[in-house]
Design an enzyme around this catalytic site. Sequence first.
Site, PDB file in Angstrom:
ATOM      1  N   GLN A 134       2.448   1.999  -3.302  1.00 58.87           N
ATOM      2  CA  GLN A 134       1.461   2.583  -4.212  1.00 58.87           C
ATOM      3  C   GLN A 134       1.205   4.054  -3.855  1.00 58.87           C
ATOM      4  O   GLN A 134       1.061   4.908  -4.709  1.00 58.87           O
ATOM      5  CB  GLN A 134       0.158   1.778  -4.136  1.00 58.87           C
ATOM      6  CG  GLN A 134      -1.041   2.396  -4.829  1.00 58.87           C
ATOM      7  CD  GLN A 134      -0.867   2.494  -6.347  1.00 58.87           C
ATOM      8  OE1 GLN A 134      -0.116   1.722  -6.941  1.00 58.87           O
ATOM      9  NE2 GLN A 134      -1.528   3.456  -6.964  1.00 58.87           N
ATOM     10  N   GLU A 135       1.180   4.335  -2.549  1.00 56.40           N
ATOM     11  CA  GLU A 135       0.877   5.690  -2.098  1.00 56.40           C
ATOM     12  C   GLU A 135       2.033   6.657  -2.342  1.00 56.40           C
ATOM     13  O   GLU A 135       1.835   7.770  -2.814  1.00 56.40           O
ATOM     14  CB  GLU A 135       0.542   5.677  -0.593  1.00 56.40           C
ATOM     15  CG  GLU A 135      -0.770   4.986  -0.242  1.00 56.40           C
ATOM     16  CD  GLU A 135      -1.991   5.800  -0.657  1.00 56.40           C
ATOM     17  OE1 GLU A 135      -1.832   6.951  -1.076  1.00 56.40           O
ATOM     18  OE2 GLU A 135      -3.119   5.261  -0.579  1.00 56.40           O
ATOM     19  N   SER A 136       3.245   6.243  -1.974  1.00 57.39           N
ATOM     20  CA  SER A 136       4.330   7.227  -1.925  1.00 57.39           C
ATOM     21  C   SER A 136       5.635   6.739  -2.532  1.00 57.39           C
ATOM     22  O   SER A 136       6.637   7.440  -2.460  1.00 57.39           O
ATOM     23  CB  SER A 136       4.614   7.579  -0.461  1.00 57.39           C
ATOM     24  OG  SER A 136       5.149   6.434   0.189  1.00 57.39           O
ATOM     25  N   ILE A 166       0.863  -1.199   0.000  1.00 52.54           N
ATOM     26  CA  ILE A 166       0.000   0.000   0.000  1.00 52.54           C
ATOM     27  C   ILE A 166       0.893   1.241   0.000  1.00 52.54           C
ATOM     28  O   ILE A 166       0.690   2.195  -0.756  1.00 52.54           O
ATOM     29  CB  ILE A 166      -0.931   0.043   1.247  1.00 52.54           C
ATOM     30  CG1 ILE A 166      -1.807  -1.206   1.328  1.00 52.54           C
ATOM     31  CG2 ILE A 166      -1.769   1.313   1.249  1.00 52.54           C
ATOM     32  CD1 ILE A 166      -2.644  -1.294   2.606  1.00 52.54           C
ATOM     33  N   TYR A 173      -5.776   1.167  -8.433  1.00 52.15           N
ATOM     34  CA  TYR A 173      -5.071   1.185  -7.147  1.00 52.15           C
ATOM     35  C   TYR A 173      -5.001  -0.224  -6.545  1.00 52.15           C
ATOM     36  O   TYR A 173      -3.939  -0.710  -6.169  1.00 52.15           O
ATOM     37  CB  TYR A 173      -5.852   2.137  -6.234  1.00 52.15           C
ATOM     38  CG  TYR A 173      -5.348   2.312  -4.835  1.00 52.15           C
ATOM     39  CD1 TYR A 173      -4.400   3.284  -4.540  1.00 52.15           C
ATOM     40  CD2 TYR A 173      -5.861   1.554  -3.785  1.00 52.15           C
ATOM     41  CE1 TYR A 173      -3.963   3.469  -3.237  1.00 52.15           C
ATOM     42  CE2 TYR A 173      -5.437   1.733  -2.487  1.00 52.15           C
ATOM     43  CZ  TYR A 173      -4.482   2.690  -2.218  1.00 52.15           C
ATOM     44  OH  TYR A 173      -4.058   2.878  -0.932  1.00 52.15           O
TER      45      TYR A 173
END
Length: 473
Positions: free
Chosen positions: A312-314, A309, A439
Amino acid sequence: MTNSSHQQVGLKWLYFVAIFIALSLVGSQSDNSTLLQKIKARGELRIVTRIGPTTYFIGGNGSSGFEYDLAARFAEYLGVKLSVIATDDMRNVFRLVNSGQVDMAAAGLAITPERDKLFDFSPFYQKIDIKLVFKQGNFWPRDLEQLDGNLTVLAGSSHSELLLRLKQDHPNLSWHENSTLAVDDLVDEVLEGKINYTLLDSNDLILQRRYHPELAVAFTLEENNQLAWAMKKNADHSLYQATAEFFSLMKENQKLANLLEVYYGHLENFDYVGSRRFLRAARKKLQKYQTFFEEAGSQELDWKLLAAISYQESHWNPKARSATGVRGMMMLTLPTAKQLGINNRLDAEESIKGGSKYFLSMFKKFPDRIQEPDRTWLALASYNVGFGHLEDARILTQLMGGNPDKWLDVKEHLPLLRQRKWYKQTRYGYARGDEPVQYVDNIRRYYEVLNWIYENQEKNTDHNHDQILATNQ
Ligand code: GLU
């Protein structure tokens, strides 16, 4: 001899006759019983499969693989246990079916003209294309005439049969066959430069590319091969009949589609650059934050999923920032961070803890009936788009006849939240509903790659793999 001994002899004789009749009745009954009845009577469906990502492997949760899961469902449908023999050698697969040691092969087998003469096949459950692959950066042949180097395929495979057929029109075509390597090994040989080309089924290809983005496709040799289970020819048709009924049910109730989604649904769009970048980061950057992820992980949330996660986010950048004001490793908004008790969003450890809490709050909000893995995918989608919008999409899914508890159905309807016609009927209105779909797909892919990297590390230290082979052969 007395009368009574006469009587005894007579009685004994009768007794033997009775036993003989009883035994021959039992015998004839078992001879007449169908294969399906035998399977049910022994309480066990015996299959042979191959070891590989599309078929059978031991994952974090034990035995896995599309073929394995599908066969397990069939066994459940028959009300029996599943017993599995796994082998790497394609020819073993057919030997075991022919000898009757197993009831069928669930081994990613294509129905080919030659095999069709020798075996009975269940209805097909998947269609694939056969691709010629090579290592990115090497010479790219555009057709069979341009092959220049060693082409190796699995001995006894549909690929070797196809090459034999093609040789009629391409007399110069030559190749090697190998009976000791599995698909994974052939791919490794291509990437290590030991061989130049191999043939892969398209379903294998998309799974291999998660870890090996540099596996390139030269061209397609054959399209629309049907994969099916193979059974001994001329056995009675009871088992075939049962597979036919099973598959029509699996197709009708969407269970086949759901299972295909579990294994392949997130891999449709291959992104070479993105895959390479992720692999590099996983090897170089993740270590630095691994303990934070491990500490924030739990029974319900594997630290590797949390790491996926965060990537994917940062891209594992603690200072990451987006135009909308979300920041940090887990890209939390200011209000969410406050709510989670986070003081500094730019602190990697705090952000990861916050992200973990936030994910679990979503994960727990869904009704108990929603099972894994759908529960996790729905929770991820709501982490991205917000719980309200996801609820809207689930309501739309239901309105349109889909199952709101299944990610496969919800992901089809989420993009409708972009369309006025649909979002105006919802409570929370417009959302860029295609984004959570992408996502979730990305995170699933990253997560699988992390599992693969860490499992391989373990394998190298405790020789897990050899034990698996030993117990299954
Ligand atoms: N589908 C191939 C066959 O039927 C096996 C090779 C593979 O799974 O890639 O022989």
